[in-house]
Structure formats: C-alpha cells, structure tokens
Write a protein that holds these residues in place. Structure first.
Motif, short mmCIF file in Angstrom:
data_model
loop_
_atom_site.label_atom_id
_atom_site.label_comp_id
_atom_site.label_asym_id
_atom_site.label_seq_id
_atom_site.Cartn_x
_atom_site.Cartn_y
_atom_site.Cartn_z
N ALA A 136 -46.32 -3.47 -45.99
CA ALA A 136 -46.28 -4.56 -46.97
C ALA A 136 -45.29 -4.30 -48.11
O ALA A 136 -45.08 -5.17 -48.95
N GLY A 137 -44.67 -3.13 -48.11
CA GLY A 137 -43.82 -2.73 -49.23
C GLY A 137 -42.43 -3.35 -49.21
O GLY A 137 -41.98 -3.93 -48.22
N GLU A 138 -41.74 -3.20 -50.31
CA GLU A 138 -40.40 -3.78 -50.47
C GLU A 138 -39.38 -3.13 -49.54
O GLU A 138 -38.46 -3.80 -49.06
N ARG A 139 -39.55 -1.84 -49.26
CA ARG A 139 -38.60 -1.17 -48.37
C ARG A 139 -38.61 -1.82 -46.97
O ARG A 139 -37.57 -2.02 -46.36
N THR A 140 -39.81 -2.17 -46.50
CA THR A 140 -39.92 -2.81 -45.20
C THR A 140 -39.38 -4.23 -45.25
O THR A 140 -38.71 -4.69 -44.32
N ALA A 141 -39.65 -4.93 -46.34
CA ALA A 141 -39.10 -6.29 -46.49
C ALA A 141 -37.58 -6.26 -46.49
O ALA A 141 -36.92 -7.11 -45.88
N ALA A 142 -37.00 -5.25 -47.16
CA ALA A 142 -35.54 -5.11 -47.19
C ALA A 142 -35.00 -4.81 -45.80
O ALA A 142 -33.92 -5.29 -45.42
N LEU A 143 -35.74 -4.02 -45.03
CA LEU A 143 -35.34 -3.71 -43.67
C LEU A 143 -35.29 -4.97 -42.81
O LEU A 143 -34.32 -5.19 -42.07
N VAL A 144 -36.30 -5.81 -42.92
CA VAL A 144 -36.32 -7.05 -42.14
C VAL A 144 -35.17 -7.96 -42.54
O VAL A 144 -34.51 -8.57 -41.68
N ARG A 145 -34.89 -8.05 -43.82
CA ARG A 145 -33.76 -8.88 -44.27
C ARG A 145 -32.44 -8.35 -43.71
O ARG A 145 -31.57 -9.12 -43.29
N ALA A 146 -32.31 -7.03 -43.69
CA ALA A 146 -31.09 -6.43 -43.16
C ALA A 146 -30.94 -6.71 -41.66
O ALA A 146 -29.84 -6.97 -41.17
N LEU A 147 -32.04 -6.68 -40.94
CA LEU A 147 -32.01 -7.00 -39.51
C LEU A 147 -31.61 -8.45 -39.29
O LEU A 147 -30.82 -8.75 -38.38
N GLU A 148 -32.14 -9.34 -40.10
CA GLU A 148 -31.81 -10.76 -39.95
C GLU A 148 -30.33 -11.02 -40.27
O GLU A 148 -29.67 -11.82 -39.60
#
Length: 278
Positions: free
Chosen positions: A127-139
């Motif tokens: 649920a953290g920001e690091r994981t959210a940033a990872l998903v954005r980078a993948l997209e």
C-alpha cells in the motif's frame, strides 16, 4: 483486453504489451491485498516475478532502469508471509500419531503468529508510495517503452532466440543435478524452470503450440522443484526454532525436521526421472 501481436510485428510491440499486461496483473493483486483477500500477497509476489522474468527476457530489447530491482524488493517483502503460510500447512501434513499433539499445535501457532506479522508488514509495503511509484513507472514504460535497435526486428525472428536462451540456461544447470546435489543448486534450477515457463508463456502469444508445449513441460518441472523447495524451507524454519525450545518440544521439532529432509529424496528422484525422459 490485450493487443494481438503477430509474428511479423516488431518485437518491441510485444515488449510493450507484456509490460502492460504485467502492470495490470500487479494492480489487480494490489487490490486483492487492499481488500484483505487471502491470496492477495501471494499474487503480488507472482506478478512481480512474472514481470521480472519478462524484463530479463527482453533485456536486449528494452531499457528497464531500476524496475527489476524495484520488483525484486516488492516480491521479497511479500515472500516471508507466503513461506510461513506454506510451512505451517506442511507441518500439519507431516505430523503424525507419534508426535505430541500439543507440541505440533504450539509449533503451528508460532509459525502462524509469524505469518500474521509478516502479512501485515507486506500489506503495508504493497500500500506504500514506493509500490505506487513502481506501478506508475510500469504504466509509463508500457505506453512508451525505451526500445533498443533490435526491438525493431520481427517477433518471428527474435522470440525463438530469446526462448531458446531461457531453455538452454535451465538445461545447463539441470544437467548438473544429482541426488546428492546441494539444496541451493536445486533451488537455482527451480528458479530457472520458472523463468523458462514465464518466457515460454510470453512467447506463446506469437509462437503458438511449440512455445506452449515448452511452458507446460516447464510447469511440470517447476511443480516438483517447488515441492522440493517447500520441504527445504520447512526444515530450515523448524531448525531455527530448536534453539529456543524446551527439550521435549525440541525433540518434536527435530523429528519434523528429519521428515522434511527425508521428503526431498523422492522428489529429487521424480524430477530426475521426468527430466531425463523428456
């Protein structure tokens, strides 16, 4: 719905589609974790591993930056919970009438308590920001991948070469396995079988039946090697509990450890029989 990629298409098209598909899979798994679904953390781990496998497969075609490292960190954050879940279930299966039921229950409760802590920690990471940033980078990568020159070549020419490389890496290490080979070497072959399976599944969208057959065979290998790794992990986890246990409990732990170690032998024999028949 995914894009249909053809043999004559530039392989870079498949690269973008594979990353997009992996990102969608990871997002679905993250939603599962957020909703408290039992298998959510495991599915995040699987999604990360599949994406890492695709990025490794396409390393000569794509500039991926630190994405594989970030995916590895997220997978590792989810690993302890999954391992403890599997080990607790194995202990219940392995225990028999010769074991003191109270001891078995105490061991399972200890593992389950660790599982609950690890699950909460993993859910926080997901649920953290690091994981959210990872998903954005993948997209972002999926929408506009930074492709290398070779990515302009047709899928039908490039993918057989990439898949063959994954197969040969597996074969090169699997050929070395013997019944007495160290656990770590068996574990490495399991990882290579998994990468071969994921690579074959990705390539099968274009290459068809032959790649699908490779994926099916790799899945058979992975299943046996995964069972072997579970037994190794259970033996290791239970051994770690012995030092803090009172003597009678330590005796039960020792018996369980020996059973898990003994369970490796038939799995090794079954794998080697299957592998050398193939």
């Amino acid at each position: 719905m995914g894009l249909r990629v053809l043999a004559e298409d530039a392989v870079g098209v498949l690269v973008g589609e594979a990353v997009a598909k992996g990102g969608r899979r990871l997002r679905r798994a993250m939603v599962m974790v957020g909703e408290g679904e039992e298998d959510g953390i495991h599915q995040v781990r699987v999604a990360c591993r599949r994406l890492r496998s695709d990025l490794k497969l396409f390393k000569g075609l794509l500039v991926a930056g630190e994405l594989r490292t970030e995916l590895s960190a997220l997978a590792n954050a989810c690993g302890e919970a999954r391992d403890l879940e599997v080990i607790a279930a194995l202990v219940r299966e392995t225990a028999n009438s010769e074991d003191e039921p109270a001891h078995v229950e105490q061991i399972v409760q200890t593992l389950t308590a660790g599982l609950q802590v690890a699950s909460a920690r993993a859910a926080e990471v997901v649920a953290g920001e690091r994981t959210a940033a990872l998903v954005r980078a993948l997209e972002t990568m999926a929408a506009s991948p930074q492709l290398k020159r070779k990515a302009a070549e047709p899928c039908g020419e490039v993918l057989p070469e990439l898949l063959d490389s994954a197969v040969q890496k597996f074969v090169g290490e699997a050929d070395k396995l013997q019944p007495w080979t160290q656990d770590d070497d068996w574990h490495e072959v399991r990882l290579l079988a998994k990468r071969m399976r994921y690579a074959a599944n990705t390539c099968a969208t274009v290459l068809g039946a032959e790649a699908k057959a490779t994926a099916v065979q790799a899945a058979r290998y992975q299943e046996l090697l995964g069972q072997h790794q579970d037994q190794c992990a259970a033996a290791e986890a239970l051994t770690a509990l012995v030092s803090d246990a009172e003597p009678k409990l330590a005796f039960t732990l020792g018996r369980l450890v020996e059973r898990h170690r003994a369970a490796r032998k038939p799995l090794r024999e079954e794998f080697l029989g299957l592998y050398h028949r193939s």
